[in-house]
Write an enzyme that holds these catalytic residues in place. Sequence first.
Site, PDB file in Angstrom:
ATOM      1  N   LEU A 288       0.884  -1.165   0.126  1.00 34.70           N
ATOM      2  CA  LEU A 288       0.046  -0.097  -0.087  1.00 34.70           C
ATOM      3  C   LEU A 288       0.874   1.192  -0.177  1.00 34.70           C
ATOM      4  O   LEU A 288       0.412   2.335  -0.563  1.00 34.70           O
ATOM      5  CB  LEU A 288      -0.966  -0.039   1.138  1.00 34.70           C
ATOM      6  CG  LEU A 288      -1.937   1.129   1.387  1.00 34.70           C
ATOM      7  CD1 LEU A 288      -2.896   1.095   0.043  1.00 34.70           C
ATOM      8  CD2 LEU A 288      -2.579   1.213   2.522  1.00 34.70           C
ATOM      9  N   GLN A 291       1.286   3.064  -3.129  1.00 32.41           N
ATOM     10  CA  GLN A 291      -0.116   3.108  -3.752  1.00 32.41           C
ATOM     11  C   GLN A 291      -0.589   4.588  -3.259  1.00 32.41           C
ATOM     12  O   GLN A 291      -1.606   5.131  -3.483  1.00 32.41           O
ATOM     13  CB  GLN A 291      -0.993   2.173  -3.490  1.00 32.41           C
ATOM     14  CG  GLN A 291      -0.624   0.738  -4.406  1.00 32.41           C
ATOM     15  CD  GLN A 291      -1.488  -0.432  -4.386  1.00 32.41           C
ATOM     16  OE1 GLN A 291      -2.787  -0.351  -4.025  1.00 32.41           O
ATOM     17  NE2 GLN A 291      -0.910  -1.447  -4.127  1.00 32.41           N
ATOM     18  N   HIS A 312       9.678   0.100  -5.558  1.00 30.34           N
ATOM     19  CA  HIS A 312       8.656   0.636  -6.120  1.00 30.34           C
ATOM     20  C   HIS A 312       7.970   2.093  -5.706  1.00 30.34           C
ATOM     21  O   HIS A 312       7.607   3.111  -6.274  1.00 30.34           O
ATOM     22  CB  HIS A 312       7.443  -0.255  -6.072  1.00 30.34           C
ATOM     23  CG  HIS A 312       7.172  -1.434  -6.925  1.00 30.34           C
ATOM     24  ND1 HIS A 312       6.095  -2.175  -6.936  1.00 30.34           N
ATOM     25  CD2 HIS A 312       7.724  -1.552  -8.002  1.00 30.34           C
ATOM     26  CE1 HIS A 312       6.038  -3.094  -7.813  1.00 30.34           C
ATOM     27  NE2 HIS A 312       7.288  -2.659  -8.627  1.00 30.34           N
TER      28      HIS A 312
END
Length: 344
Positions: A288, A291, A312
């Site tokens: 998460l 994101q 990421h």
Amino acid sequence: MDKKMEMIEISGATGGGQLLRTALALSLCTGTAFEMQHIRAKRKRPGLMRQHLTAVGAAAQIGRAYVEGAQLGATTLRFVPGQVQPGRYRFSIGTAGSATLVLQTVLPALWACDAASEITVEGGTHNPLAPSADFLAECYLPALRRFGVETAFALHRHGFFPAGGGCVQLRVAPGAGLHPANFLERDPAPRLQATALLASLADAIGQRELQVLAGQLKLGPDALQLRRAPTAQSPANVLMLKIGGEGQHTELFDALGERGVGAEQVAAGLARRVGEYLSADAAVGEHLSDQLLLPMALAGGGEFTTAFVSDHLSSNARLIEKFLPVEIDWVQQGKRCWRVTVNS
């Protein structure tokens, strides 16, 4: 130069499909065109795959965009957005590729529209290296609600590798007035709930997995659930562990069963990941964390703590800074706790 005439140059060599999806979302939100080269260059199969093409096509249709290079295996893409149009849309990946990633690509452009939208995507609902439909429902969308984004999500059919055939639907309320949100602490005594999801496999597989989780995480019988996916077109097994508290942030961890990998091994691996999360002081799990950067940047700020700054997260942060006037930084607060800050 006029903002809408800018063309941002992006290298996709250091990341996967996530960089492309973030670029598509930000292009629609800001009206800024981009050209991405070396897409997924370091992956085993470089270039655009079917689920990436579906995301590009969905973004292009919703944003009335001009696109060059949207072909299977292409490593360069040019995307020039037009005016985002709310409405009812349906997209089919045609494989077991992740339907949830397509939803995440177009959602930010739609929540700011002056009318509601409904997006239906057919494909995979529980995939390796992608947020599952349950993750969206239990973790991602509730987190977005704290920024002011209102949605209604439905999983109509489960879709697993190799057949796909799943179907998810997302209704997006109009006119989200985004505001900053923080995710700094979690419930000190969270409630844990384990679920074994099965399609065309014996109940005993899920029961064995649940017993391992119960033993390793000290779960009582009321925290164990066996669920079936009767309409799935492929046999499958997904083991999930939800961590939540009253009014607090919720995390969901999952593991997909694989041929040749025992139920006990699947469960032990998931228990280990959950244990690592619970032993850290951070609120947000690894998946998460990257994101959350996009809604925080669009909202003009926010903070969260996470146990690990992934590649990421860092690559997504640097890409967002190309499109928006924000700074994204992180500082280590403890052995396994990083504080990530988004400032406008």
